[in-house]
Design a protein around this motif. Structure first.
Motif, PDB file in Angstrom:
ATOM      1  N   ASN A 382      76.935  79.847  84.114  1.00 19.92           N
ATOM      2  CA  ASN A 382      78.405  79.599  84.429  1.00 19.92           C
ATOM      3  C   ASN A 382      78.216  78.951  85.867  1.00 19.92           C
ATOM      4  O   ASN A 382      77.600  79.311  86.553  1.00 19.92           O
ATOM      5  CB  ASN A 382      79.336  80.724  84.165  1.00 19.92           C
ATOM      6  N   SER A 417      83.165  84.825  80.529  1.00 23.85           N
ATOM      7  CA  SER A 417      83.434  83.349  80.311  1.00 23.85           C
ATOM      8  C   SER A 417      82.731  83.123  79.264  1.00 23.85           C
ATOM      9  O   SER A 417      81.249  83.494  79.235  1.00 23.85           O
ATOM     10  CB  SER A 417      83.577  82.424  81.575  1.00 23.85           C
ATOM     11  N   SER A 421      80.653  77.480  81.065  1.00 24.83           N
ATOM     12  CA  SER A 421      81.885  77.178  81.396  1.00 24.83           C
ATOM     13  C   SER A 421      82.079  77.267  82.941  1.00 24.83           C
ATOM     14  O   SER A 421      81.092  77.597  83.592  1.00 24.83           O
ATOM     15  CB  SER A 421      82.912  78.166  80.917  1.00 24.83           C
ATOM     16  N   VAL A 423      84.254  78.363  86.517  1.00 23.54           N
ATOM     17  CA  VAL A 423      84.995  79.526  87.187  1.00 23.54           C
ATOM     18  C   VAL A 423      85.751  78.627  88.193  1.00 23.54           C
ATOM     19  O   VAL A 423      84.890  78.164  89.262  1.00 23.54           O
ATOM     20  CB  VAL A 423      84.567  80.661  87.530  1.00 23.54           C
ATOM     21  N   ASP A 440      89.174  81.964  85.213  1.00 18.37           N
ATOM     22  CA  ASP A 440      88.196  81.807  84.314  1.00 18.37           C
ATOM     23  C   ASP A 440      88.844  81.372  82.903  1.00 18.37           C
ATOM     24  O   ASP A 440      89.964  81.604  82.707  1.00 18.37           O
ATOM     25  CB  ASP A 440      87.407  83.117  83.964  1.00 18.37           C
ATOM     26  N   TRP A 441      88.084  80.666  82.075  1.00 21.41           N
ATOM     27  CA  TRP A 441      88.513  80.407  80.680  1.00 21.41           C
ATOM     28  C   TRP A 441      87.965  81.217  79.610  1.00 21.41           C
ATOM     29  O   TRP A 441      87.138  80.681  78.710  1.00 21.41           O
ATOM     30  CB  TRP A 441      88.308  78.814  80.443  1.00 21.41           C
ATOM     31  N   GLY A 442      88.050  82.471  79.697  1.00 24.19           N
ATOM     32  CA  GLY A 442      87.168  83.400  78.858  1.00 24.19           C
ATOM     33  C   GLY A 442      88.156  84.111  78.054  1.00 24.19           C
ATOM     34  O   GLY A 442      88.944  83.412  77.451  1.00 24.19           O
ATOM     35  N   SER A 496      92.744  82.000  78.990  1.00 26.79           N
ATOM     36  CA  SER A 496      92.168  82.204  80.438  1.00 26.79           C
ATOM     37  C   SER A 496      92.931  83.405  81.227  1.00 26.79           C
ATOM     38  O   SER A 496      93.736  84.096  80.604  1.00 26.79           O
ATOM     39  CB  SER A 496      92.871  80.756  81.317  1.00 26.79           C
TER      40      SER A 496
END
Length: 510
Positions: A382, A417, A421, A423, A440-442, A496
């Protein structure tokens, strides 16, 4: 190896017993804190606790209601903003500023005063230093509304009928003493003392009723604030906060006392000191326990790690294919336990406030870039994208204390994540504070977990088999609190998560 494993098991059993005892003490302390909070909220006084550095630690709802403090100030608890708000409410703010200045220059000073507000209300105010083990750790302020009492003090200008009606209907207990004899008491005083007027007004010596008087001159009028201990008819001792006025300049011995019961407040004050002492003892106990855990585990772990390295070096090549994965698992386990011990030890130091803090001017942009470079190696799956307010943002902070705050949040953001992707890491200044915001998009944090996300050893219900100690966010929260900062989390499950941290940009002492 089996012997070392047995030693670890024995150590684990011992530690589990220690944890059980520690949890029992923590439950008892939580009960004490809950009782103290209930007592503070039920008292008729407005109470505010301030640290030695001038930060607002807590206040009860009565304090908020009396000053009509807006929600924005109750949430921020910014002392300077609150002080400006109080001064704006006062009829004579200069006198209040003088009191604050005297207290700032002399931390052990006890202070009493009468505050007149622009809306016509009158507050009695008392503050005293809060001591712990011979040291001043803060100050407790208490206020109560004496508007009715102050009106009664002006009764020489009222008609006798108006004075009598006012005195008979007020909730404040009123006594008039001439010499040592009581010459008047109102119905509220009868209820408070348990005596009837007939009993007290027929040669009753007031010294039998008023057991203790703590005099303090509060203004240039014929007026004093006193804390008195009275003895009820049934033998119970109670504390009164009183305003004492001389009714007639020609008869200096004629005094009128208007008071309200502050017994609950005095008891809460004692409970607060005891609870602070218990908190200190619990913090020291937890720090000792954490240090003992690290010591007990680290020695056998070092032996296992060293032996594992020797086995890898001298293993027969024909068995390497089968044994190498097992040895790698052992090494991975040792590294995870070592990381957990490091986190535990650091958490114990942070919670006990024993971390050496040396704040110096720090270029936060360079600091964040260096940290990202070290964390984001070539094989990182990431990426971290830093968005800063220009290329130079300076604040007075300790780099070694700030680093675990940011690194823990970035590490979590990358860990939870999706692969490949990005952060997002924002850095900017706002109103004398530095803001760090990491998104984050986790996997997100479930709603039920958000209230507990900063608890030690707590791990979310949706992280499954992802490794971790459950201490990272606890360390972050503890260090942010020591900085007198603020941390917030916003999350949408499966979309997120954003952590926002605000830290003072000026130098402060932990």
């Amino acid at each position: 190896m089996y012997q070392w494993i047995d030693e670890l098991k024995n150590t684990q059993n011992h530690l589990q017993q220690e944890v059980t005892e520690l949890k029992k003490k923590e439950v008892q302390l939580q009960k004490s804190l809950s009782l103290l909070r209930s007592t503070l909220e039920s008292t008729a006084h407005g109470i505010m606790a301030v640290s030695l550095q001038g930060n607002i630690l807590d206040f009860n709802q009565k304090f908020v209601d009396m000053w009509q403090i807006p929600n924005s100030l109750t949430l921020s608890r910014d002392y300077l903003q609150c002080q400006a708000f109080f001064e704006n409410q006062l009829k004579y703010p200069e006198a209040y500023s003088q009191v604050i200045s005297e207290i700032s220059n002399q931390s052990d000073l006890e202070s009493s005063d009468i505050l007149e507000l622009k809306d016509g209300r009158i507050f009695a105010q008392y503050s005293q230093p809060q001591w712990l083990e011979g040291k001043i750790i803060g100050r407790v302020w208490s206020i109560w509304d004496v508007t009715q009492s102050s009106q009664i003090e002006e009764t020489p200008q009222l008609k006798p009928v108006s004075w009598y009606t006012l005195a008979e209907t007020t909730n404040a207990s009123i006594f008039v003493i001439q010499g040592w004899d009581l010459s008047y008491m109102n119905p509220a005083a009868e209820v408070l003392t348990g005596y009837t007027k007939t009993e007290l007004l027929t040669g009753f010596n007031s010294c039998q009723l008023f057991k203790n008087k703590k005099r303090k001159q509060v203004c240039n009028k014929d007026l004093e604030y006193q804390e008195m201990k009275i003895l009820e008819k049934n033998g119970t001792e109670r504390w009164l906060a009183c305003v004492v006025a001389t009714l007639d300049q020609q008869q200096a011995s004629l005094e009128m006392i208007a008071g309200i019961d502050i017994t609950e407040y005095k008891q809460a004050e004692l409970d607060l000191s005891q609870t602070l002492e218990q908190l200190k003892q619990l913090s020291e106990l937890k720090a000792q326990f954490m240090s003992m855990v690290c010591h007990q585990f680290r020695t056998p772990l070092n032996v296992i790690s060293f032996s594992n390295s020797l086995l890898k070096r001298h293993i027969n090549e024909c068995y390497e294919e089968k044994t190498r994965p097992l040895l790698d698992h052992i090494q991975s386990g040792v590294e995870q336990i070592t990381k957990m011990l490091d986190d535990i030890l650091f958490f114990a130091k942070a919670e006990a406030a024993t971390i050496d803090y040396d704040a110096k001017p720090l270029n936060l942009v360079d600091f964040c870039n260096d940290l990202i470079t070290r964390m984001q190696t070539n094989d990182s799956e990431n990426r971290i994208n830093l968005l800063s307010q220009g290329s130079y943002l300076t604040a007075c902070m300790d780099q070694k204390v700030l680093e675990p705050i940011i690194s823990n949040l970035l590490d979590n953001a990358m860990k939870y994540s999706p692969i490949d992707s990005e952060v997002q890491f924002k850095l900017f200044g706002e109103c004398g504070k530095v803001v760090f915001q990491i998104t984050d998009w986790g996997i997100g944090i479930p709603i039920a977990d958000r209230e507990r996300v900063f608890e030690p050893f707590f791990r979310g219900s949706n992280i499954h088999n992802l490794p971790g100690t459950g201490l990272g966010l606890s360390i972050v929260k503890t260090l942010v609190d020591l900085h007198r900062g603020y941390i917030a989390v916003e999350s949408e499950l499966g979309v997120s998560t954003t952590f926002t941290i605000m830290l003072p940009a000026v130098k402060s002492k932990l």
